[in-house]
Design a protein around this motif. Structure first.
Motif, mmCIF file in Angstrom:
data_model
loop_
_atom_site.group_PDB
_atom_site.id
_atom_site.type_symbol
_atom_site.label_atom_id
_atom_site.label_comp_id
_atom_site.label_asym_id
_atom_site.label_seq_id
_atom_site.Cartn_x
_atom_site.Cartn_y
_atom_site.Cartn_z
ATOM 1 N N HIS A 188 31.510 40.426 32.241
ATOM 2 C CA HIS A 188 32.243 41.226 33.228
ATOM 3 C C HIS A 188 33.694 40.771 33.277
ATOM 4 O O HIS A 188 33.977 39.574 33.303
ATOM 5 C CB HIS A 188 31.608 41.083 34.611
ATOM 6 N N ASN A 206 35.516 44.685 37.530
ATOM 7 C CA ASN A 206 35.613 44.328 38.945
ATOM 8 C C ASN A 206 36.310 45.438 39.727
ATOM 9 O O ASN A 206 35.871 45.811 40.819
ATOM 10 C CB ASN A 206 36.371 43.012 39.104
ATOM 11 N N THR A 245 33.966 48.269 40.246
ATOM 12 C CA THR A 245 32.959 47.922 41.255
ATOM 13 C C THR A 245 33.512 48.050 42.661
ATOM 14 O O THR A 245 32.867 48.609 43.558
ATOM 15 C CB THR A 245 32.442 46.495 41.012
ATOM 16 N N GLY A 267 33.758 42.612 45.446
ATOM 17 C CA GLY A 267 33.586 42.851 44.027
ATOM 18 C C GLY A 267 32.643 41.882 43.341
ATOM 19 O O GLY A 267 31.690 41.369 43.931
ATOM 20 N N ILE A 268 32.925 41.629 42.072
ATOM 21 C CA ILE A 268 32.085 40.770 41.238
ATOM 22 C C ILE A 268 32.578 39.340 41.336
ATOM 23 O O ILE A 268 33.740 39.051 41.043
ATOM 24 C CB ILE A 268 32.124 41.240 39.767
ATOM 25 N N ARG A 269 31.703 38.436 41.745
ATOM 26 C CA ARG A 269 32.093 37.035 41.891
ATOM 27 C C ARG A 269 32.102 36.343 40.528
ATOM 28 O O ARG A 269 31.335 36.674 39.631
ATOM 29 C CB ARG A 269 31.112 36.299 42.807
ATOM 30 N N GLU A 270 32.980 35.368 40.398
ATOM 31 C CA GLU A 270 33.049 34.614 39.148
ATOM 32 C C GLU A 270 31.788 33.786 38.925
ATOM 33 O O GLU A 270 31.378 33.550 37.791
ATOM 34 C CB GLU A 270 34.266 33.688 39.152
ATOM 35 N N ARG A 310 30.901 34.544 35.199
ATOM 36 C CA ARG A 310 31.685 35.599 34.545
ATOM 37 C C ARG A 310 33.036 35.018 34.129
ATOM 38 O O ARG A 310 34.044 35.204 34.832
ATOM 39 C CB ARG A 310 31.894 36.779 35.499
ATOM 40 N N ILE A 333 36.283 37.263 34.207
ATOM 41 C CA ILE A 333 36.557 38.097 35.372
ATOM 42 C C ILE A 333 38.055 38.205 35.675
ATOM 43 O O ILE A 333 38.503 39.167 36.301
ATOM 44 C CB ILE A 333 35.783 37.581 36.611
ATOM 45 N N SER A 360 41.968 43.365 41.731
ATOM 46 C CA SER A 360 41.296 42.083 41.480
ATOM 47 C C SER A 360 41.765 41.026 42.474
ATOM 48 O O SER A 360 40.954 40.268 43.025
ATOM 49 C CB SER A 360 41.573 41.624 40.054
ATOM 50 N N SER A 386 40.241 41.749 45.861
ATOM 51 C CA SER A 386 38.816 41.383 45.945
ATOM 52 C C SER A 386 38.634 39.882 46.115
ATOM 53 O O SER A 386 37.713 39.433 46.800
ATOM 54 C CB SER A 386 38.061 41.872 44.707
ATOM 55 N N ARG A 387 39.514 39.089 45.493
ATOM 56 C CA ARG A 387 39.422 37.629 45.648
ATOM 57 C C ARG A 387 39.733 37.216 47.090
ATOM 58 O O ARG A 387 39.109 36.320 47.645
ATOM 59 C CB ARG A 387 40.382 36.923 44.691
#
Length: 440
Positions: free
Chosen positions: A113, A118, A121, A137-140, A148, A151, A205, A208-209
């Motif tokens: 990913h 991300n 998502t 979103g998508i976590r590391e 990921r 990411i 991105s 999301s962080r």
């Protein structure tokens, strides 16, 4: 393309390798830098058997790649499972990853990913009306052991890395179709968004962080309002509606693993917290009960898993009963009683006359109209007895009882009835061992 592998120094990483561009870029990078970080590599390939010959071709490509480089490969095939859709295929694939981790074959499973995934998502979740967690979103890295590493890398950087290193890959034909919502975002929305707002993917991105950091903080605050109770958890009173609902979500989603919850259900739980003691709300197979120290959320359906059952007085051997994963048993041996109670502060033993248990008595939970004659005399409704003993509302529903019709002979973990007490005429004394009731 630059990836920080410092957190995974001296670890064994299993890279999820589909043969596609992203996973091949990740595998190449890990192979190139594994020696530098002391990383041991293996790989996993999952053939969903949905694309027929094409997916078999991709798996052979992955197998050849790993063989040439001496990478241990774990292969899974869904042949015969008839995975119906993308969701079922994904769940099956995650199960394969979990098997690798649970068997200690790797410390982490690395998926490819990246930053654009991300962004897709986050946009997808926001468009569906997700809560704040969806915008994270998508976590590391996840508690399950998935990582990921890419990411923070954009799709453009991956394309450049593939070209610079002449990395071969295969193409999944389903990724070219706009039949899937994600592909519509990938092929249509994201490019237009980048044209309108250059750097949009990177900005999403970063957003999301920041959301993920807020999520972690709010979850720590909310977790302080959750404590275990018999058969479930209590969400303590909280004036902050947002924190209360988040604490309830922790219980429902994380503790009971319920995924199909709605915001309306958490609103009802919050309303229940301001109601009268004893008020109830059933949802998702759970039971929420208002009591003085908060909302007790328990597994309502667990009450019907094994009770009622006939109460049998065995001739010699201990007679066990189990409910909601907790111990409830009858013993005749004094030594066995001491063994069970030693070091178990949550257990309580109640001595009674085994020959006074009438035929037809059962082990069950509370029912409407139950009466109880306290040890020492005095009959009252079981509800009034619970109130006198200050037993929390939520716990009352999960206390096992020995009953003869509507006459309660014993309240597990609390007290026996006057009807079955031991006297000088007792021939067979027995012990009822149960998790102790919690008086407030």
């Amino acid at each position: 393309m630059k990836v920080d592998l410092t957190p995974y120094r001296d670890k064994k990483i299993c890279v999820a390798l589909s043969g596609g561009k992203d996973s091949m870029a990740l595998a190449h990078y890990l192979v190139r830098h594994s020696g530098e970080y002391g990383i041991t590599l293996c790989a996993v390939n999952c053939d969903h058997c949905i694309r027929g010959e094409e997916s078999r071709r991709d798996s052979l490509f992955v197998a050849d790649y790993c063989k040439e480089r001496g990478i241990e490969l774990y292969f899974f095939s869904a042949e015969g499972l008839n995975l119906a859709d993308e969701k079922s295929a994904r769940n099956w694939r995650l199960g394969c990853f979990d098997e690798i981790l649970s068997k200690g074959r790797a410390h982490f499973v690395a998926t490819a990913h990246h930053m654009n995934d991300n962004a897709e998502t986050v946009l997808f979740n926001i468009a569906r009306g997700s809560s704040l967690s969806g915008a994270a979103g998508i976590r590391e890295r996840t508690p399950r052991g998935y990582i990921r590493p890419l990411i923070g890398v954009s799709r453009r950087e991956i394309d450049e890395y593939i070209a610079e290193n002449d990395i071969h890959y295969v193409t999944d034909s389903t990724n070219l179709s706009d039949d899937y919502t994600r592909n519509k975002l990938r092929h249509g929305v994201i490019p237009l968004l980048e044209q309108a707002v250059p750097g949009a993917v990177q900005n999403i991105s970063r957003f999301s962080r920041l959301v993920a950091e807020d999520e972690e903080y709010l979850n720590r605050v909310a977790s302080a309002y959750v404590k275990p109770c018999r058969g479930g958890y209590i969400v303590a009173p909280c004036a902050e509606r947002v924190i209360f609902k988040r604490a309830a979500a922790i219980v429902v989603a994380e503790k009971f693993c319920k995924k199909d919850y709605t915001s309306d259900q958490f609103e009802r739980l919050y309303s229940l917290s301001g109601g009268e003691n004893g008020k109830k709300f059933s949802f998702l197979g759970l039971l929420a009960v208002k009591q003085s120290d908060g909302i007790a959320i328990t597994g309502e359906l667990a009450r019907g898993e094994c009770l009622p059952v006939p109460f049998k007085v065995a001739a010699s051997a201990p007679q066990p009963y189990y409910y909601c994963g907790e111990l409830f048993c009858v013993l005749y041996d004094e030594g066995e009683r001491e063994r069970l109670l030693s070091g178990a502060s949550n257990l309580k033993a109640l001595a009674f006359d085994a020959d006074k248990i009438p035929e037809g008595a059962v082990v069950r939970f509370r029912e409407k109209g139950d009466k109880f004659t306290k040890f020492g005399g005095g009959t009252k409704s079981l509800g009034d007895y619970f109130t006198d003993k200050k037993i929390p509302q939520g716990e009352r529903e999960l206390l096992p009882l020995i009953a003869d019709g509507g006459d309660v002979l014993a309240v597990g973990g609390a007290e026996i009835s006057e009807r079955i007490k031991i006297t000088e005429k007792t021939v067979r004394a027995a012990y009822l061992i149960c998790v102790a009731a919690t008086a407030k």
